[in-house]
Scaffold this active site. Structure first.
Site, mmCIF file in Angstrom:
data_model
loop_
_atom_site.group_PDB
_atom_site.id
_atom_site.type_symbol
_atom_site.label_atom_id
_atom_site.label_comp_id
_atom_site.label_asym_id
_atom_site.label_seq_id
_atom_site.Cartn_x
_atom_site.Cartn_y
_atom_site.Cartn_z
ATOM 1 N N ASP A 69 25.277 43.728 69.660
ATOM 2 C CA ASP A 69 24.148 44.363 69.007
ATOM 3 C C ASP A 69 22.851 43.784 69.558
ATOM 4 O OD1 ASP A 69 22.527 45.541 66.751
ATOM 5 O OD2 ASP A 69 24.526 45.967 65.970
ATOM 6 N N HIS A 109 18.639 44.434 63.575
ATOM 7 C CA HIS A 109 19.843 45.230 63.338
ATOM 8 C C HIS A 109 21.125 44.424 63.411
ATOM 9 C CE1 HIS A 109 22.980 48.295 64.327
ATOM 10 N NE2 HIS A 109 22.355 48.921 63.363
ATOM 11 N N SER A 144 26.249 52.642 60.967
ATOM 12 C CA SER A 144 26.225 51.218 61.312
ATOM 13 C C SER A 144 26.828 50.407 60.179
ATOM 14 C CB SER A 144 24.789 50.741 61.529
ATOM 15 O OG SER A 144 24.376 50.911 62.835
#
Length: 462
Positions: free
Chosen positions: A62, A95, A252
């Site tokens: 990520d 994120h 996600s």
């Protein structure tokens, strides 16, 4: 698949319109924790009485993970950044931290902060781009495999057809041969096409649902969808606009929950292969009310909605090594490099998944070609004999019906619904985690923090 500049972080575009959840030091202890409706939904006390994922490493490919966040301290291992900028541990985008929190978050203090589904596991953070801004996911997958990951979380979505990127296909095959499960989100465009890498054979593709077990309208769907999991209104740790927490929607979040559930199962059943872990998650999935009496698999829900406690406790035979993860070998698949650590490999089944050659692979040796030439006449004669004999017998009647996933032995028929489980009544529970009454009109309108949300959102576009 080329993720360069085409990559969309599912939770960062997922956090489309996402709001920021304030975490002032004097905020009430349950402000963030009570916002985690998924804790009651999964019934964490029951789940954790069986497994917390201890000893399992989950790689998060990520934007990197902030290991200094109070909900993650001690749960993040040294990672890898192919760009050389050290973003695996110093992320400029939250994120990756969001996803790590849903997997291994442990909160802090007395009931403060975010808890993940598998707080006993560890996260291995990897940055997803090269120094030139290119796609580093195939390289990251192999690095994660060689450094002990048993589950790989890919909350990413890009443009690409299945097996369209030989490097990605090879990396997925590498993970499969070393007994590592890859989980990815279907995408957040609401299209009838699963995004890459979730559409790659051998990857467990996950869609997003809301509190009522209804599929999120922006969740991509298609034949590759295997599971659904909560993804709407999910609170995550991470620095959003100067605050410590975010709240948002998307696949996600769903992907992270399934990766965490896989860690729970791998800790409870260490003898199972990656395919058998996926099989247990799929066969224990909860049939949503919307599909009651319908046909499974469904392009939106796959085989149902993630149910971690059932995955840990149901009597489910191990089944074949591949389980539902068919076709994972791919082109260009190679064995582990000489001298590389293969911590994730299963010594009992080093090559449990058969390798398949690419249709473009022309690597036939001279000796093989010579043998083919020498036997050509014999082959022709045998074919003639077979044809003649077949004309003397009536053609056999083909079997009726097509099992899911092709012709894998022992795989159940899609009807009745997979696993045969009826949806639970009154689910999700009406009392949130910890026995607190549900908040009305969330965010809360009473108390010292009248508006716990900031303005704006975390919406980087790639």
């Amino acid at each position: 698949m080329t993720l360069t500049k085409a990559v969309r972080l599912l939770g960062a575009t997922t956090l489309t319109g996402a709001l920021l959840l304030s975490a002032a030091p004097t905020a009430s202890a349950d402000q963030v924790r009570d916002a985690q409706w998924t804790n009651a939904y999964f019934d964490l006390d029951k789940v954790w009485s069986v497994s917390k994922g201890d000893g399992v490493i989950v790689a998060v490919i990520d934007t990197g993970v902030d290991a200094s966040h109070p909900d993650l301290t001690g749960s993040v291992l040294p990672g890898y950044d192919p760009s050389g900028a050290g973003q695996d541990k110093r992320p400029s985008d939250p994120h990756g931290t969001n996803m790590a929190g849903l997997i291994v978050g442990h909160g802090h203090g007395d009931g403060v902060g975010v808890v993940g589904l598998a707080p006993g596991a560890k996260v291995l953070p990897l940055y997803r781009e090269t120094a030139a801004g290119g796609d580093a996911i195939p390289e990251d997958i192999k690095w994660a495999v060689d450094h002990g990951a048993k589950v790989i979380n890919l909350s990413q979505a890009g443009v690409g057809e299945p097996k369209g990127d030989s490097a990605l296909t090879e990396a997925v095959a590498y993970a499969a041969r070393h007994d590592v499960l890859i989980v990815a989100g279907t995408g957040n465009d609401g299209r009838g096409k699963v995004a890459s890498p979730a559409n790659e054979p051998g990857v467990l593709a996950v869609g997003a649902t809301d509190k009522a077990d209804v599929i999120w309208p922006k969740s991509n769907y298609g034949s590759q969808t295997m599971l659904a999991a909560p993804g709407v209104g999910v609170v995550t740790p991470g620095s959003c606009g100067g605050n410590q927490y975010c709240i948002g929607d998307g696949t996600s979040n769903s992907t992270a929950f399934v990766s965490a559930a896989a860690a729970l199962v791998r800790a409870k059943f260490p003898e199972l292969t990656a395919g058998q872990v996926a099989d247990r998650l799929v066969k224990s999935a909860k049939v949503p009310t919307a599909l009651k009496g319908g046909k499974l698999p469904d392009p939106h829900y796959g085989y149902g909605i993630l149910s971690p406690y059932d995955a840990l406790t149901k009597d489910i035979p191990a089944g074949s090594a591949q389980g539902p993860l068919a076709g994972t070998s791919g082109s260009g698949a190679t064995a582990a490099p000489s001298g590389a650590a293969t911590v994730g490999a299963d010594p009992k089944q080093p090559d449990a998944l058969p390798q398949a050659r690419s249709s473009s692979d022309s690597g036939l040796g001279v000796g093989v070609l010579a043998a083919i030439g020498a036997g050509a006449v014999l082959v022709v004669v045998l074919i003639v004999v077979v044809v003649v004999r077949s004309r003397r017998r009536p053609a056999p009647v083909p079997p009726q019906g097509q099992p899911p996933y092709g012709t894998q032995p022992g795989w159940p028929q899609p009807q009745p619904p997979y696993g045969g489980q009826a949806p639970q009544q009154g689910y999700p529970p009406q009392q949130p985690y910890g026995g607190q009454p549900p908040q009305q009109g969330y965010p809360p309108q009473q108390g010292p923090y009248q508006n716990p949300y900031g303005q704006g959102g975390n919406q980087p576009q790639r």
